[in-house]
Motif scaffolding. Structure first.
Motif, short mmCIF file in Angstrom:
data_model
loop_
_atom_site.label_atom_id
_atom_site.label_comp_id
_atom_site.label_asym_id
_atom_site.label_seq_id
_atom_site.Cartn_x
_atom_site.Cartn_y
_atom_site.Cartn_z
N ASP A 105 -20.59 -21.86 -3.73
CA ASP A 105 -20.82 -23.12 -3.01
C ASP A 105 -20.02 -23.25 -1.73
N LYS A 106 -19.17 -22.29 -1.40
CA LYS A 106 -18.46 -22.34 -0.13
C LYS A 106 -18.07 -20.93 0.28
N HIS A 107 -18.29 -20.63 1.55
CA HIS A 107 -17.92 -19.33 2.10
C HIS A 107 -16.56 -19.49 2.78
N VAL A 108 -15.52 -18.93 2.18
CA VAL A 108 -14.16 -19.12 2.66
C VAL A 108 -13.80 -18.13 3.77
N LEU A 109 -14.16 -16.86 3.59
CA LEU A 109 -13.77 -15.83 4.56
C LEU A 109 -14.81 -14.73 4.60
N LYS A 110 -15.15 -14.30 5.81
CA LYS A 110 -16.10 -13.20 5.99
C LYS A 110 -15.42 -12.09 6.78
N LEU A 111 -15.31 -10.93 6.17
CA LEU A 111 -14.83 -9.72 6.82
C LEU A 111 -15.85 -8.62 6.55
N PRO A 112 -15.83 -7.54 7.32
CA PRO A 112 -16.74 -6.43 7.00
C PRO A 112 -16.51 -5.93 5.58
N LYS A 113 -17.54 -5.95 4.77
CA LYS A 113 -17.51 -5.44 3.39
C LYS A 113 -16.66 -6.28 2.44
N SER A 138 -24.32 5.33 -0.75
CA SER A 138 -24.35 6.25 -1.89
C SER A 138 -22.96 6.77 -2.24
N GLN A 139 -21.92 6.21 -1.64
CA GLN A 139 -20.56 6.69 -1.90
C GLN A 139 -20.21 6.51 -3.38
N VAL A 140 -19.57 7.52 -3.96
CA VAL A 140 -19.19 7.49 -5.37
C VAL A 140 -17.74 7.02 -5.49
N TYR A 141 -17.52 6.04 -6.37
CA TYR A 141 -16.18 5.49 -6.56
C TYR A 141 -15.69 5.81 -7.97
N ASP A 142 -14.39 5.94 -8.09
CA ASP A 142 -13.78 6.17 -9.39
C ASP A 142 -13.48 4.82 -10.03
N LEU A 143 -14.38 4.38 -10.91
CA LEU A 143 -14.26 3.05 -11.51
C LEU A 143 -12.97 2.92 -12.31
N ASP A 144 -12.56 3.97 -13.00
CA ASP A 144 -11.33 3.90 -13.78
C ASP A 144 -10.12 3.62 -12.90
N GLU A 145 -10.06 4.27 -11.74
CA GLU A 145 -8.95 4.04 -10.82
C GLU A 145 -8.94 2.60 -10.32
N ILE A 146 -10.12 2.08 -10.02
CA ILE A 146 -10.22 0.70 -9.53
C ILE A 146 -9.83 -0.28 -10.62
N VAL A 147 -10.29 -0.05 -11.83
CA VAL A 147 -9.93 -0.92 -12.96
C VAL A 147 -8.43 -0.91 -13.20
N ASN A 148 -7.83 0.27 -13.17
CA ASN A 148 -6.39 0.38 -13.38
C ASN A 148 -5.61 -0.33 -12.28
N LEU A 149 -6.12 -0.25 -11.06
CA LEU A 149 -5.47 -0.92 -9.94
C LEU A 149 -5.50 -2.44 -10.12
N LEU A 251 -12.03 2.05 -1.44
CA LEU A 251 -13.45 1.92 -1.08
C LEU A 251 -13.76 2.49 0.30
N GLY A 252 -12.71 2.87 1.04
CA GLY A 252 -12.93 3.41 2.37
C GLY A 252 -13.39 2.38 3.38
N THR A 253 -12.93 1.12 3.22
CA THR A 253 -13.33 0.05 4.14
C THR A 253 -12.09 -0.63 4.70
N PRO A 254 -11.55 -0.14 5.80
CA PRO A 254 -10.34 -0.72 6.38
C PRO A 254 -10.56 -2.13 6.91
N LEU A 255 -9.50 -2.90 6.96
CA LEU A 255 -9.58 -4.23 7.56
C LEU A 255 -9.78 -4.10 9.06
N PRO A 256 -10.33 -5.14 9.71
CA PRO A 256 -10.54 -5.08 11.16
C PRO A 256 -9.22 -4.95 11.93
N CYS A 257 -9.27 -4.29 13.07
CA CYS A 257 -8.07 -4.03 13.88
C CYS A 257 -7.24 -5.28 14.21
#
Length: 351
Positions: A105-113, A138-149, A251-257
Motif C-alpha cells: 500500500d505504499k512505495h517507500v524506496l525505489k532503487l535498481p533491483k 537467468s543468473q543462478v543464486y546459492d539459496l543456502d548462502e542467502i538463507v544463512n546470511l 545478487l550482483g546488484t550494487p547500489l547506485p554511485c
C-alpha cells in the motif's frame, strides 16, 4: 545511464490494470485483509501507484470499503498508492495492490533491483515493511548462502537494530519483511519536512553510535536515509544496513554511485572509512534537504566529487562534513571523532 525496468514494479502495474477491468469490484472486509493500523482494505480492490510510470494519469473509479467506518462507496483516483478520503467519515487511506503473497500500500524506496514497500504479509499475518530484492535474468543464486546470511542478521542481538523477521522467495525476487518504525528519515526528505539543525545533529549523533556498535561486529555498509528510523520514544533505530550490502553483493546488484564512497565504486572493500564517507553523504543530504551527488557513471564520479569539495563553501553546510567527504579514505576522521562532531553541533545549537 538508463536504468533497467523493474520486473516487480511491472508485475504490480499488471495487477493494477487487470483489476481496473473487473466488472464488479465489491470488497469484502476480512480479517486477512484488514489493515492492522486501520488503513489496509480488502484484497479484491487491488489498486496501487507506481511513481516510476511516465504515462498520463487517467481518472479511475472503484467501489471500496473504508477501513474506518466500514462503509462502501465509490472512490476516484488517478495514480496507484494514491491517498483517498472517505466521504462518510473523512478518514484517509491508501489504495493497495495485492499479489499472491503480499498486499502493498505504499512505495517507500525505489532503487535498481531493490524496492521497499509498506505491506501486509499474508502468509505470516504480519504488517510492516517488505524489501524486494529482484533476481537478474537467468543468473543462478546459492539459496543456502542467502538463507544463512539472512538468518545471521535475524539473530543479531543489538538494541536499536531492526532485524528481518520473515524471508520468502519466488521466481522474481527475494522478500524480507521487518517491523516498520514509526518515523523514517526517508519520509522526512520526501515530504520536505522542516527539522531544526539541533534535532538533525542529535539524530546523526545517535546514528553514528549505532554504526560504531555495528562496526565492532564487523558490519559495514552504506547508510541510506531509509536506514535511519525513529521509534516511538524518539530514539534512532537502524534497519537494512549491512544486510542490504551483503545481499546485493550476493545478487550482483550494487547500489547506485550517489550513495557510495569513491573507493567502493572502484571495487574496494567496505570499512570504517567508507562508512564515514556515506555518513557524510547522509549528513549533507539531511542538512540541505537536497541530493548531494547525481552522477551514475562510475567513470565520471571523481570529477563530480572533486568539484563538490572545491565548491563546498557554497553549500553552507557545517565545515566538518567536508572532512567526511574527503576522497582520500586515509584522511577521513574515525567514527568516534565523527560522533564527537555531531554531539558538539547538537549542543551548540541547543544553547
Amino acid at each position: 545511464m538508463t536504468q533497467q525496468k523493474s520486473i516487480v514494479l511491472e508485475s504490480l502495474k499488471s495487477a493494477f490494470e487487470a483489476n481496473l477491468n473487473l466488472p464488479n469490484c465489491e470488497p469484502t472486509n476480512t480479517s486477512e485483509t484488514s489493515r492492522l493500523d486501520g488503513e489496509l482494505i480488502d484484497q479484491d480492490t487491488l489498486l496501487t501507484e507506481l511513481d516510476s510510470l511516465e504515462e498520463e494519469a487517467v481518472e479511475h473509479h472503484a467501489n471500496m470499503l473504508c477501513p474506518s467506518c466500514k462503509e462502501t462507496s465509490i472512490f476516484s483516483f488517478r495514480s496507484m498508492f494514491e491517498k483517498v478520503t472517505c466521504s462518510e467519515c473523512r478518514s484517509s487511506f491508501r489504495v493497495p495492490v495485492g499479489t499472491e503473497e503480499f498486499i502493498y500500500d505504499k512505495h517507500v524506496l525505489k532503487l535498481p533491483k531493490l524496492n521497499i514497500f509498506r505491506a501486509y504479509n499474508k502468509e505470516n499475518d504480519f504488517y510492516g515493511e517488505t524489501l524486494v530484492y529482484e533476481k537478474s535474468g537467468s543468473q543462478v543464486y546459492d539459496l543456502d548462502e542467502i538463507v544463512n546470511l539472512v538468518r545471521a542478521y535475524s539473530q543479531m542481538n543489538l538494541v536499536g537494530y531492526v532485524k528481518p523477521k520473515y524471508f520468502q522467495v519466488d521466481d522474481m525476487a527475494y522478500y524480507l519483511s521487518r517491523p516498520q518504525a514509526p518515523y523514517q528519515m526517508q519520509l522526512y526528505l520526501d515530504n520536505n519536512e522542516e527539522t531544526s539543525k539541533n534535532e538533525l545533529a542529535t539524530i546523526l549523533d545517535q546514528t553514528t553510535v549505532m554504526l560504531i556498535a555495528l562496526s565492532k561486529r564487523n558490519v559495514f555498509g552504506d547508510v541510506l536515509p531509509s536506514d535511519v528510523c525513529l521509534n516511538s520514544e524518539g530514539n534512532v533505530e537502524i534497519c537494512d544496513y549491512g544486510l542490504r550490502e551483503a545481499l546485493c553483493s550476493q545478487l550482483g546488484t550494487p547500489l547506485p554511485c550517489p550513495y557510495l564512497a569513491p573507493e567502493i565504486i572502484g571495487g574496494g572493500e567496505r570499512n570504517e572509512a567508507s562508512v564515514v564517507y556515506s555518513l557524510g553523504i547522509l549528513a549533507a543530504k539531511l542538512f540541505s534537504g537536497q541530493e548531494v551527488f547525481q552522477e551514475l557513471d562510475p567513470s565520471e564520479v571523481n570529477a563530480e566529487r572533486e568539484a563538490y569539495i572545491e565548491n563546498f563553501k557554497d553549500t553552507k553546510l557545517p565545515s566538518f562534513i567536508k572532512l567526511l567527504l574527503n576522497v582520500n579514505p586515509n584522511k577521513r576522521p574515525p567514527l568516534m571523532q565523527v560522533r564527537d562532531f555531531f554531539l558538539r553541533l547538537s549542543r551548540q545549537r541547543s544553547k
